[in-house]
Design a protein around this motif. Sequence first.
Motif, PDB file in Angstrom:
ATOM      1  N   ASP A  61     -18.526  13.322   5.206  1.00  0.00           N
ATOM      2  CA  ASP A  61     -18.219  13.724   3.792  1.00  0.00           C
ATOM      3  C   ASP A  61     -17.881  11.909   4.046  1.00  0.00           C
ATOM      4  N   PHE A  62     -17.511  11.747   5.380  1.00  0.00           N
ATOM      5  CA  PHE A  62     -17.387   9.830   5.861  1.00  0.00           C
ATOM      6  C   PHE A  62     -18.649   9.332   5.700  1.00  0.00           C
ATOM      7  N   PRO A  63     -18.965   8.208   5.235  1.00  0.00           N
ATOM      8  CA  PRO A  63     -20.244   7.210   6.124  1.00  0.00           C
ATOM      9  C   PRO A  63     -19.935   6.227   6.721  1.00  0.00           C
ATOM     10  N   GLU A  64     -19.895   6.615   7.719  1.00  0.00           N
ATOM     11  CA  GLU A  64     -19.163   5.912   9.092  1.00  0.00           C
ATOM     12  C   GLU A  64     -19.212   7.161  10.428  1.00  0.00           C
ATOM     13  N   SER A  65     -20.044   6.147  10.870  1.00  0.00           N
ATOM     14  CA  SER A  65     -20.229   6.374  12.649  1.00  0.00           C
ATOM     15  C   SER A  65     -19.036   6.638  12.957  1.00  0.00           C
ATOM     16  N   VAL A  66     -18.693   7.710  14.261  1.00  0.00           N
ATOM     17  CA  VAL A  66     -17.292   8.310  14.789  1.00  0.00           C
ATOM     18  C   VAL A  66     -17.369   7.036  16.522  1.00  0.00           C
ATOM     19  N   GLY A  67     -18.427   6.309  16.051  1.00  0.00           N
ATOM     20  CA  GLY A  67     -18.026   5.623  17.455  1.00  0.00           C
ATOM     21  C   GLY A  67     -17.881   4.073  17.304  1.00  0.00           C
ATOM     22  N   ILE A  68     -17.463   3.451  18.017  1.00  0.00           N
ATOM     23  CA  ILE A  68     -16.995   2.021  18.366  1.00  0.00           C
ATOM     24  C   ILE A  68     -18.216   1.434  17.863  1.00  0.00           C
ATOM     25  N   ARG A  69     -17.984   0.456  17.095  1.00  0.00           N
ATOM     26  CA  ARG A  69     -19.098  -0.630  16.380  1.00  0.00           C
ATOM     27  C   ARG A  69     -18.896  -1.799  17.150  1.00  0.00           C
ATOM     28  N   ARG A  70     -17.407  -2.933  16.800  1.00  0.00           N
ATOM     29  CA  ARG A  70     -17.774  -3.699  17.412  1.00  0.00           C
ATOM     30  C   ARG A  70     -17.075  -3.837  18.788  1.00  0.00           C
ATOM     31  N   GLY A  71     -16.940  -4.950  19.707  1.00  0.00           N
ATOM     32  CA  GLY A  71     -15.816  -5.160  20.523  1.00  0.00           C
ATOM     33  C   GLY A  71     -14.280  -5.559  20.106  1.00  0.00           C
ATOM     34  N   PRO A  72     -13.692  -5.433  21.012  1.00  0.00           N
ATOM     35  CA  PRO A  72     -12.170  -5.537  20.717  1.00  0.00           C
ATOM     36  C   PRO A  72     -11.887  -7.354  20.222  1.00  0.00           C
ATOM     37  N   LEU A  73     -10.878  -7.362  19.506  1.00  0.00           N
ATOM     38  CA  LEU A  73     -10.360  -8.998  19.407  1.00  0.00           C
ATOM     39  C   LEU A  73      -9.792  -9.073  20.381  1.00  0.00           C
ATOM     40  N   ASN A  74      -9.749 -10.398  20.806  1.00  0.00           N
ATOM     41  CA  ASN A  74      -9.088 -11.177  21.971  1.00  0.00           C
ATOM     42  C   ASN A  74      -7.462 -11.952  21.444  1.00  0.00           C
ATOM     43  N   ILE A  75      -7.107 -10.769  21.907  1.00  0.00           N
ATOM     44  CA  ILE A  75      -5.709 -11.281  21.297  1.00  0.00           C
ATOM     45  C   ILE A  75      -3.992 -12.800  22.552  1.00  0.00           C
ATOM     46  N   GLU A  76      -5.145 -13.098  23.519  1.00  0.00           N
ATOM     47  CA  GLU A  76      -5.181 -13.883  24.339  1.00  0.00           C
ATOM     48  C   GLU A  76      -3.703 -14.910  23.929  1.00  0.00           C
ATOM     49  N   LYS A  77      -4.333 -15.566  22.157  1.00  0.00           N
ATOM     50  CA  LYS A  77      -3.915 -16.932  21.845  1.00  0.00           C
ATOM     51  C   LYS A  77      -2.436 -16.535  21.310  1.00  0.00           C
ATOM     52  N   ALA A  78      -2.073 -15.140  20.846  1.00  0.00           N
ATOM     53  CA  ALA A  78      -0.932 -15.037  20.069  1.00  0.00           C
ATOM     54  C   ALA A  78      -0.434 -14.545  21.450  1.00  0.00           C
ATOM     55  N   ARG A  79      -1.066 -14.058  22.681  1.00  0.00           N
ATOM     56  CA  ARG A  79       0.369 -13.521  23.687  1.00  0.00           C
ATOM     57  C   ARG A  79       0.487 -14.884  24.496  1.00  0.00           C
ATOM     58  N   SER A  80      -0.569 -16.017  24.005  1.00  0.00           N
ATOM     59  CA  SER A  80       0.244 -17.208  25.521  1.00  0.00           C
ATOM     60  C   SER A  80       1.306 -17.986  24.257  1.00  0.00           C
ATOM     61  N   GLU A  81       1.033 -18.124  23.202  1.00  0.00           N
ATOM     62  CA  GLU A  81       1.016 -19.595  22.456  1.00  0.00           C
ATOM     63  C   GLU A  81       2.599 -18.935  21.548  1.00  0.00           C
ATOM     64  N   LEU A  82       3.237 -16.678  20.971  1.00  0.00           N
ATOM     65  CA  LEU A  82       3.218 -16.212  20.475  1.00  0.00           C
ATOM     66  C   LEU A  82       4.319 -15.580  21.212  1.00  0.00           C
ATOM     67  N   GLY A  83       4.049 -15.566  22.245  1.00  0.00           N
ATOM     68  CA  GLY A  83       4.826 -14.178  23.232  1.00  0.00           C
ATOM     69  C   GLY A  83       4.656 -13.123  22.691  1.00  0.00           C
ATOM     70  N   PHE A  84       3.114 -12.545  22.116  1.00  0.00           N
ATOM     71  CA  PHE A  84       3.379 -11.439  20.612  1.00  0.00           C
ATOM     72  C   PHE A  84       2.495 -10.542  22.242  1.00  0.00           C
ATOM     73  N   THR A  85       3.080  -9.574  22.418  1.00  0.00           N
ATOM     74  CA  THR A  85       2.942  -8.264  23.170  1.00  0.00           C
ATOM     75  C   THR A  85       2.975  -6.628  22.285  1.00  0.00           C
TER      76      THR A  85
END
Length: 111
Positions: A61-85
Amino acid sequence: TFAMDTASCLVAGLETPPPISRLYNVTRGINSSLREILSAIQKVPGVDFEWEEVRNAEEADFPESVGIRRGPLNIEKARSELGFTPQYDLKRGIRAYVDWWKGVMEKGLWP
């Protein structure tokens, strides 16, 4: 990424002195597969649904695999420059969304 985390990072970008970078990844920094998401939704009290993984694309019914298709995006710039957690993991984000949706339904805000 839960909407409240996205909003929090946007506010951090507005409140920070001119940022160093022009672009930031706003994510939790980890991936969740469709299987993990569906399983987490099933564990929320008051949410009742079934799902089944099929191997044959014609049965899906849903045309996608239930597995992971790509790696996670890196959030280090948002963490270090904006203080985002990020504050919402998968379980907390789904629970908050379900609670919000129940409130919408109880108030009759959805047709």
